[in-house]
Design an enzyme around this catalytic site. Structure first.
Site, PDB file in Angstrom:
ATOM      1  N   GLY A   1      -9.991 -43.548  17.329  1.00 17.39           N
ATOM      2  CA  GLY A   1     -10.449 -42.617  18.359  1.00 17.39           C
ATOM      3  C   GLY A   1      -9.462 -41.491  18.597  1.00 17.39           C
TER       4      GLY A   1
ATOM      5  CD  GLU B   1      -0.342 -29.554  21.200  1.00 20.50           C
ATOM      6  OE1 GLU B   1      -0.428 -30.433  22.061  1.00 20.50           O
ATOM      7  OE2 GLU B   1       0.543 -28.674  21.193  1.00 20.50           O
TER       8      GLU B   1
ATOM      9  CE  LYS C   1      -3.387 -20.235  14.384  1.00 13.19           C
ATOM     10  NZ  LYS C   1      -3.401 -21.470  13.596  1.00 13.19           N
TER      11      LYS C   1
ATOM     12  CB  ILE D   1      -0.934 -38.796  15.605  1.00 12.58           C
ATOM     13  CG1 ILE D   1       0.430 -38.422  15.032  1.00 12.58           C
ATOM     14  CG2 ILE D   1      -1.851 -37.593  15.582  1.00 12.58           C
ATOM     15  CD1 ILE D   1       0.526 -38.443  13.540  1.00 12.58           C
TER      16      ILE D   1
ATOM     17  CB  THR E   1      -5.316 -26.891   6.876  1.00 11.22           C
ATOM     18  OG1 THR E   1      -4.008 -27.382   6.573  1.00 11.22           O
ATOM     19  CG2 THR E   1      -5.408 -25.432   6.520  1.00 11.22           C
TER      20      THR E   1
ATOM     21  CB  ILE F   1      -8.275 -29.915  13.428  1.00  8.07           C
ATOM     22  CG1 ILE F   1      -7.184 -30.721  14.155  1.00  8.07           C
ATOM     23  CG2 ILE F   1      -9.583 -29.946  14.205  1.00  8.07           C
ATOM     24  CD1 ILE F   1      -6.759 -30.162  15.494  1.00  8.07           C
TER      25      ILE F   1
ATOM     26  CB  THR G   1      -8.411 -35.003  16.529  1.00 12.70           C
ATOM     27  OG1 THR G   1      -7.471 -34.805  17.574  1.00 12.70           O
ATOM     28  CG2 THR G   1      -9.217 -33.746  16.336  1.00 12.70           C
ATOM     29  CB  ALA G   2     -10.021 -38.041  12.449  1.00 11.19           C
TER      30      ALA G   2
HETATM   31  C1  LIG Z   1       3.620 -33.113  13.239  1.00 11.63           C
HETATM   32  C2  LIG Z   1       2.176 -32.831  13.106  1.00 11.63           C
HETATM   33  C3  LIG Z   1       1.647 -31.641  13.594  1.00 11.63           C
HETATM   34  C4  LIG Z   1       0.285 -31.371  13.443  1.00 11.63           C
HETATM   35  N1  LIG Z   1      -0.213 -30.173  13.856  1.00 11.63           N
HETATM   36  C5  LIG Z   1      -1.491 -29.853  13.585  1.00 11.63           C
HETATM   37  C6  LIG Z   1      -2.037 -28.604  13.932  1.00 11.63           C
HETATM   38  O1  LIG Z   1      -1.381 -27.772  14.549  1.00 11.63           O
HETATM   39  N2  LIG Z   1      -3.318 -28.349  13.602  1.00 11.63           N
HETATM   40  C7  LIG Z   1      -4.098 -29.254  12.941  1.00 11.63           C
HETATM   41  O2  LIG Z   1      -5.245 -28.945  12.601  1.00 11.63           O
HETATM   42  N3  LIG Z   1      -3.631 -30.474  12.658  1.00 11.63           N
HETATM   43  C8  LIG Z   1      -2.357 -30.790  12.950  1.00 11.63           C
HETATM   44  N4  LIG Z   1      -1.888 -32.030  12.654  1.00 11.63           N
HETATM   45  C9  LIG Z   1      -2.812 -33.054  12.169  1.00 11.63           C
HETATM   46  C10 LIG Z   1      -3.561 -33.648  13.366  1.00 11.63           C
HETATM   47  O3  LIG Z   1      -2.656 -34.188  14.294  1.00 11.63           O
HETATM   48  C11 LIG Z   1      -4.519 -34.731  12.897  1.00 11.63           C
HETATM   49  O4  LIG Z   1      -5.327 -34.242  11.866  1.00 11.63           O
HETATM   50  C12 LIG Z   1      -5.423 -35.177  14.018  1.00 11.63           C
HETATM   51  O5  LIG Z   1      -4.708 -35.498  15.157  1.00 11.63           O
HETATM   52  C13 LIG Z   1      -6.256 -36.350  13.586  1.00 11.63           C
HETATM   53  O6  LIG Z   1      -5.552 -37.547  13.611  1.00 11.63           O
HETATM   54  P1  LIG Z   1      -6.371 -38.879  13.352  1.00 11.63           P
HETATM   55  O7  LIG Z   1      -7.473 -38.945  14.312  1.00 11.63           O
HETATM   56  O8  LIG Z   1      -6.694 -38.936  11.896  1.00 11.63           O
HETATM   57  O9  LIG Z   1      -5.283 -40.018  13.614  1.00 11.63           O
HETATM   58  P2  LIG Z   1      -4.692 -40.635  14.994  1.00 11.63           P
HETATM   59  O10 LIG Z   1      -4.603 -39.638  16.070  1.00 11.63           O
HETATM   60  O11 LIG Z   1      -3.431 -41.326  14.572  1.00 11.63           O
HETATM   61  O12 LIG Z   1      -5.765 -41.722  15.426  1.00 11.63           O
HETATM   62  C14 LIG Z   1      -5.851 -42.980  14.818  1.00 11.63           C
HETATM   63  C15 LIG Z   1      -6.789 -43.853  15.618  1.00 11.63           C
HETATM   64  O13 LIG Z   1      -6.986 -45.077  14.927  1.00 11.63           O
HETATM   65  C16 LIG Z   1      -6.872 -46.140  15.838  1.00 11.63           C
HETATM   66  N5  LIG Z   1      -6.464 -47.345  15.116  1.00 11.63           N
HETATM   67  C17 LIG Z   1      -5.557 -47.455  14.119  1.00 11.63           C
HETATM   68  N6  LIG Z   1      -5.422 -48.741  13.741  1.00 11.63           N
HETATM   69  C18 LIG Z   1      -6.283 -49.453  14.501  1.00 11.63           C
HETATM   70  C19 LIG Z   1      -6.606 -50.859  14.589  1.00 11.63           C
HETATM   71  N7  LIG Z   1      -6.015 -51.774  13.836  1.00 11.63           N
HETATM   72  N8  LIG Z   1      -7.529 -51.205  15.490  1.00 11.63           N
HETATM   73  C20 LIG Z   1      -8.159 -50.296  16.298  1.00 11.63           C
HETATM   74  N9  LIG Z   1      -7.875 -48.994  16.251  1.00 11.63           N
HETATM   75  C21 LIG Z   1      -6.944 -48.573  15.365  1.00 11.63           C
HETATM   76  C22 LIG Z   1      -5.843 -45.660  16.850  1.00 11.63           C
HETATM   77  O14 LIG Z   1      -5.931 -46.386  18.057  1.00 11.63           O
HETATM   78  C23 LIG Z   1      -6.271 -44.224  17.009  1.00 11.63           C
HETATM   79  O15 LIG Z   1      -7.318 -44.144  17.957  1.00 11.63           O
HETATM   80  C24 LIG Z   1      -0.544 -32.326  12.817  1.00 11.63           C
HETATM   81  C25 LIG Z   1      -0.019 -33.547  12.386  1.00 11.63           C
HETATM   82  C26 LIG Z   1       1.325 -33.798  12.514  1.00 11.63           C
HETATM   83  C27 LIG Z   1       1.876 -35.112  12.027  1.00 11.63           C
END
Ligand SMILES: Cc1cc2nc3c(=O)[nH]c(=O)nc-3n(C[C@H](O)[C@H](O)[C@H](O)COP(=O)(O)OP(=O)(O)OC[C@H]3O[C@@H](n4cnc5c(N)ncnc54)[C@H](O)[C@@H]3O)c2cc1C
Length: 499
Positions: A13, A49, A78, A45, A342, A344, A15-16
């Site tokens: 849960g 932003e 932006k 994470i 890129t 998001i 952004t993805a």
């Molecule tokens: C330093 C940094 C800066 C960034 N800046 C940008 C930016 O400026 N612009 C941009 O487009 N993108 C940016 N990104 C990328 C962006 O942060 C991610 O693409 C976005 O937040 C999506 O993350 P996610 O949802 O894939 O993962 P996460 O936010 O890590 O979510 C993972 C989810 O999986 C769940 N989960 C995992 N394991 C389990 C389990 N066993 N049981 C139940 N739930 C579980 C967690 O609870 C969580 O809800 C950046 C990334 C980093 C590292």
């Protein structure tokens, strides 16, 4: 139909997860159930932003009201990224979402500009770009124009936690089921290898026909259970860590992201309505975490709000982003540093691709192969664009930059550079999110000036060419005096619509 997908389970849960759930629900409607499982104990994470303009398509598909969206996510506008110290320390350039000049069918504007430059008329290419003019002036207005010369594409900076919460509210209101719980076991069918069941810590079982793995960098399904494998790109992009810290809101909210190069990495500054986002992306072979913290904290515009958070990462991609009945979306699908904001966008694009190729009577090898082919190309094109920023540098203040300048680069990038160096030629790959204007700005900004230009640019005399350039420059500036400051815009737009 026997293999028809009746239920999609989204794992995660962040952004993805919430963007996937919201888009799938909106587009697929009530045809199938959508359940999202996330664990508050693991959390998200919490960075991410800055966005690029296609985010507006997500908002449009979901039917979001822009003013409400800006309010709820404390977003700002932006228009561009300003790259500081990238070619050499002390110099900066913009990569804007706009395009310089006026577009022509066969001969792009920069060929005319280059011809004029070669005949002694010096002008800054960005002076012909409304995004640049507004970014520099700190102004913004939504341009509703008939003449494309005044088009001003824009994106947002937003608070990632608030964005997730906003999409969650939307998704739940539209019928997505949210289940809180830590997934401890994953049941896989012994013959098909398809994921069938998730078992949570509290004993609850969640079944599904199709799974979207949004579990973040751990890749719970795609890597830990399906063992898909990962292609590593550290030899081209040596940064492997980030450190993030919020700081107090800066007095004036800039309508662009700042990207400031250091001796072994770079720093972002992202202005939000209520605070600034900051971070340093760096190579752990060159900086210790203590050094990184000291660089980050001594280069803030305003007081830090808390301790810096370290985020290790591995640049590259999952070898298959769709494996069996699992599609990896978000950080589980791969990682490219946030230099061009890129990630998001890649979430959005993955879901749109999945919707185009959505299985009707079960997962077929053809659908999987096409999805993976497109995903791979898209990732590689963005990777090449990011490598460009690092590779074409003239910095001599550290081994980090010298090594990047001297490394071998992917063939496709090498061809692009050769073509542009020779005569300013640019070519557009269909799956490349970055259009000609983006490549142009970064190549010029990093110091490549084409030796020649397109022959059509010789159709004007020197005098005609200069007059035409002056005229375009003047027209581009015309909307500026009527535009409000960026902060004024936010205040008026959010408040008026909230009315
Ligand atoms: C330093 C940094 C800066 C960034 N800046 C940008 C930016 O400026 N612009 C941009 O487009 N993108 C940016 N990104 C990328 C962006 O942060 C991610 O693409 C976005 O937040 C999506 O993350 P996610 O949802 O894939 O993962 P996460 O936010 O890590 O979510 C993972 C989810 O999986 C769940 N989960 C995992 N394991 C389990 C389990 N066993 N049981 C139940 N739930 C579980 C967690 O609870 C969580 O809800 C950046 C990334 C980093 C590292």
């Amino acid at each position: 139909m026997e293999n028809r997908i009746k239920k999609v389970v989204v794992v995660g849960g962040g952004t993805a997860g919430w963007m996937s759930a919201a888009l799938l629900r909106k587009v697929l409607g009530a045809q199938m159930a959508i359940e999202l499982v996330e664990s508050d104990a693991i959390g998200i994470i919490g960075v991410g932003e800055a966005t690029i303009p296609p985010i507006q398509n997500v908002n449009n598909v979901l039917g979001l009201d822009e003013a409400e969206f800006l309010r709820e996510t404390r977003a700002t506008i932006k228009l561009a990224i300003r790259f500081e110290n990238w070619r050499v320390p002390g110099e900066s350039y913009y990569h804007t979402f706009g395009a310089p000049g006026r577009s022509q069918a066969f001969c792009q504007f920069h060929h005319y500009w280059n011809r004029a430059r070669q005949s002694g008329y010096q002008s800054n290419l960005w002076e012909y770009d409304l995004n640049y003019l507004c970014a520099e002036a700190g102004k913004f207005a939504r341009m509703q124009v008939k003449d494309p010369i005044w088009e001003m594409p824009y994106a947002y900076h937003f608070d990632s936690g608030l964005y997730g919460a906003y999409l969650r509210k939307y998704s739940e209101q539209h019928g997505v089921i949210r289940t809180e719980g830590l997934i401890e076991q994953v049941g896989i069918h012994p013959e098909s290898g398809h994921v069938e069941t998730l078992t949570l810590k509290n004993g609850r079982r969640v079944n599904g026909d199709f799974f979207i793995d949004c579990s973040g960098m751990r890749g719970l399904l795609i890597q830990q259970h399906l063992g898909t494998g990962y292609e590593d790109w550290i030899h081209w992009l040596p940064c492997d860590r980030a450190m993030a810290v919020p700081s107090q809101r800066f007095e004036k909210t800039l309508p662009f992201t700042r990207s400031i190069a250091h001796t072994a990495g770079w720093q972002w500054r992202i202005p939000l309505q209520h605070r600034n986002g900051n971070g340093l992306v760096y190579s752990s072979n060159h900086y210790s975490d203590d050094e990184a913290a000291s660089i980050l904290l001594s280069n803030l515009d305003s007081e830090a709000l808390g301790e810096p958070k370290i985020i290790p990462f591995r640049t590259g991609r999952a070898r298959k982003q769709w494996n069996r009945n699992v599609v990896a979306v978000g950080l589980s699908s791969g990682f490219l540093e946030p230099l061009e904001s890129t990630s998001i966008y890649l979430i959005q694009s993955a879901i749109v691709r999945l919707l185009h190729l959505f299985p009707h009577a079960g997962v077929t090898p053809e659908l999987v192969a096409e999805y993976n082919r497109q995903s791979q190309t898209e990732y590689e094109l963005i990777r090449d664009f990011i490598i460009l920023h690092y590779h074409v540098n003239e910095r001599d203040d550290s081994q980090f930059w010298r090594d990047l300048r001297n490394m071998d680069i992917p063939d496709r990038l090498s061809q692009r550079l050769q073509l542009f160096r020779a005569n300013g030629g640019l070519f557009q790959d269909q799956l490349d999110i970055f259009k000609d204007s983006s490549w142009l700005q970064v190549m010029l900004g990093q110091g490549i000036v084409p030796r020649d230009y397109h022959p059509l640019a010789d159709n004007l005399t020197d005098v005609q060419l200069r007059e035409s350039l002056e005229k375009i420059k003047k027209i581009k500036r015309e909307p500026l005096p009527q535009m409000p400051e960026h902060d004024q815009f936010l205040e008026m737009y959010c408040r008026v619509k909230a009315g």
